[in-house]
Motif scaffolding. Structure first.
Motif, PDB file in Angstrom:
ATOM      1  N   PRO A   1     -18.064  17.375  -0.777  1.00  0.00           N
ATOM      2  CA  PRO A   1     -19.366  17.012  -1.369  1.00  0.00           C
ATOM      3  C   PRO A   1     -20.348  16.589  -0.281  1.00  0.00           C
ATOM      4  O   PRO A   1     -19.980  15.936   0.694  1.00  0.00           O
ATOM      5  CB  PRO A   1     -19.020  15.841  -2.290  1.00  0.00           C
ATOM      6  CG  PRO A   1     -17.554  16.002  -2.588  1.00  0.00           C
ATOM      7  CD  PRO A   1     -16.961  16.558  -1.329  1.00  0.00           C
ATOM      8  N   ALA A   2     -21.579  16.979  -0.454  1.00  0.00           N
ATOM      9  CA  ALA A   2     -22.626  16.641   0.509  1.00  0.00           C
ATOM     10  C   ALA A   2     -23.957  16.649  -0.219  1.00  0.00           C
ATOM     11  O   ALA A   2     -24.066  17.096  -1.367  1.00  0.00           O
ATOM     12  CB  ALA A   2     -22.648  17.652   1.653  1.00  0.00           C
ATOM     13  N   LEU A   3     -24.959  16.123   0.445  1.00  0.00           N
ATOM     14  CA  LEU A   3     -26.329  16.290  -0.023  1.00  0.00           C
ATOM     15  C   LEU A   3     -26.943  17.427   0.790  1.00  0.00           C
ATOM     16  O   LEU A   3     -26.934  17.394   2.021  1.00  0.00           O
ATOM     17  CB  LEU A   3     -27.136  15.008   0.164  1.00  0.00           C
ATOM     18  CG  LEU A   3     -26.703  13.808  -0.670  1.00  0.00           C
ATOM     19  CD1 LEU A   3     -27.605  12.617  -0.380  1.00  0.00           C
ATOM     20  CD2 LEU A   3     -26.715  14.125  -2.152  1.00  0.00           C
ATOM     21  N   VAL A   4     -27.442  18.421   0.093  1.00  0.00           N
ATOM     22  CA  VAL A   4     -28.098  19.550   0.751  1.00  0.00           C
ATOM     23  C   VAL A   4     -29.565  19.485   0.367  1.00  0.00           C
ATOM     24  O   VAL A   4     -29.919  19.662  -0.793  1.00  0.00           O
ATOM     25  CB  VAL A   4     -27.468  20.890   0.337  1.00  0.00           C
ATOM     26  CG1 VAL A   4     -28.153  22.043   1.069  1.00  0.00           C
ATOM     27  CG2 VAL A   4     -25.967  20.890   0.630  1.00  0.00           C
ATOM     28  N   ASN A   5     -30.386  19.152   1.353  1.00  0.00           N
ATOM     29  CA  ASN A   5     -31.807  18.916   1.100  1.00  0.00           C
ATOM     30  C   ASN A   5     -32.013  17.873   0.006  1.00  0.00           C
ATOM     31  O   ASN A   5     -32.879  17.984  -0.856  1.00  0.00           O
ATOM     32  CB  ASN A   5     -32.524  20.212   0.757  1.00  0.00           C
ATOM     33  CG  ASN A   5     -32.773  21.067   1.984  1.00  0.00           C
ATOM     34  OD1 ASN A   5     -31.835  21.404   2.709  1.00  0.00           O
ATOM     35  ND2 ASN A   5     -34.020  21.407   2.238  1.00  0.00           N
ATOM     36  N   GLY A   6     -31.169  16.839   0.046  1.00  0.00           N
ATOM     37  CA  GLY A   6     -31.313  15.720  -0.862  1.00  0.00           C
ATOM     38  C   GLY A   6     -30.726  15.919  -2.238  1.00  0.00           C
ATOM     39  O   GLY A   6     -30.779  14.999  -3.065  1.00  0.00           O
ATOM     40  N   LEU A   7     -30.161  17.094  -2.519  1.00  0.00           N
ATOM     41  CA  LEU A   7     -29.582  17.378  -3.822  1.00  0.00           C
ATOM     42  C   LEU A   7     -28.074  17.560  -3.695  1.00  0.00           C
ATOM     43  O   LEU A   7     -27.551  17.836  -2.609  1.00  0.00           O
ATOM     44  CB  LEU A   7     -30.206  18.648  -4.417  1.00  0.00           C
ATOM     45  CG  LEU A   7     -31.728  18.636  -4.597  1.00  0.00           C
ATOM     46  CD1 LEU A   7     -32.194  19.972  -5.153  1.00  0.00           C
ATOM     47  CD2 LEU A   7     -32.162  17.493  -5.515  1.00  0.00           C
ATOM     48  N   ALA A   8     -27.369  17.418  -4.818  1.00  0.00           N
ATOM     49  CA  ALA A   8     -25.923  17.572  -4.810  1.00  0.00           C
ATOM     50  C   ALA A   8     -25.542  18.948  -4.296  1.00  0.00           C
ATOM     51  O   ALA A   8     -26.111  19.967  -4.709  1.00  0.00           O
ATOM     52  CB  ALA A   8     -25.363  17.361  -6.216  1.00  0.00           C
TER      53      ALA A   8
END
Length: 294
Positions: free
Chosen positions: A242-249
């Motif tokens: 899990p990561a934030l990609v451009n601030g989204l899930a």
């Protein structure tokens, strides 16, 4: 401190803001750095004694540099299918990296940047500078060589296209993650109906594989995207972080420690409205994923 050092310090105070402007204009982190560096060179060669608002002056300079870069890019592009996803900004799932905070201040997801790629250079500049950074049309007009009224019309046209094509993400990150987890469980479990249930009926999946001439592969509609998602079961040996990609899930998928894809999910009204996948091996190797191990 001499005058050059004083000017350099003042410029550095605005660097993060200028890179945020350039990233929204160009969708490329490397090109954004180049645009900011060019702004510094122009500043160092200019007489700024009459400049009352240095931040505003620099913003318009970066805008002009980016406009030139976009026009040059468009002139070089022989194959319209050569479009690709903008550079993703990856942060840990538990919060945006401080270095990325300014870049993502307006939740500039990949889905929005993809839509910005469809605007012509002048429209993109008018929309980004005015709608995202509140630059008056009187200052935008000279950059695009139009009247303020014409610049306003450009931004208005761009705004209609963006609002019609870029879904607005739900703000609750916890809920976003829950929806993504439900999507993954359904995909790995092979449940077509469960996949459709978490997808917006008009969902769009975009995948950039980096194959020459392939451009973005686009799949539309819940049934088609669900069918595509079922193929994820083939990659049972991959690990999804899990990561934030451009601030989204989002997710960073790796195999044997090597990244194979970055996925960004735009969740709207509790369902997935857009999935953007970067799977270009060359671009993936350039990503700094160490932040996910912090």
């Amino acid at each position: 401190m001499n005058e050059h050092d004083f000017l350099a310090d003042r410029f550095e105070a605005h660097r993060s803001h200028l890179k945020a402007v350039a990233y929204r204009m160009l969708g490329s982190l490397t090109e954004a750095d180049d645009a900011v560096q060019e702004a510094w060179l122009r500043l160092s060669r200019s007489d700024t004694s009459e400049v009352g608002n240095l931040a505003g002056w620099l913003t318009t300079v970066v805008g002009r540099v980016c406009l030139d870069m976009l026009r040059s890019r468009a002139a070089r592009r022989e194959d319209p299918m050569g479009e690709h996803l903008p550079d993703p900004i990856i942060s840990p799932a538990n919060g945006i990296d401080p270095e990325h905070a300014a870049l993502l201040a307006d939740s500039v997801g990949l889905a929005l940047l993809v839509v910005l790629e469809t605007l012509n250079p002048a429209e993109r500049l008018a929309f980004v500078l005015h709608d995202m950074f509140a630059v008056p049309f009187e200052e935008i007009a000279p950059i695009v060589g139009r009247t303020p009224a014409a610049a306003r019309q450009m931004a208005s046209r761009a705004r209609r296209r963006v609002q019609g094509a870029a879904p607005t993400p739900d703000p609750d990150l916890t809920r976003q993650r829950e929806v993504v987890e439900a999507f993954l469980a359904a995909a790995h479990g092979g449940s077509f109906d469960a996949l459709v249930a978490v997808l917006d009926p008009e969902v769009v999946l975009r995948a950039d594989t980096g194959l020459p001439g392939a451009g973005l592969r686009v799949v539309r509609g819940a049934a088609a995207v669900a069918g595509q998602a079922l193929t994820f079961r083939r990659f049972g040996n991959s690990r999804s972080t899990p990561a934030l990609v451009n601030g989204l899930a989002g997710l960073v998928n790796t195999t044997n420690g090597e990244p194979v894809s970055v996925m960004s999910f735009t969740i709207t009204n509790g369902r997935i409205a857009a999935i953007d996948i970067l799977a270009d091996p060359d671009r993936l190797r350039q990503l700094d994923l160490a932040v996910l191990d912090a």
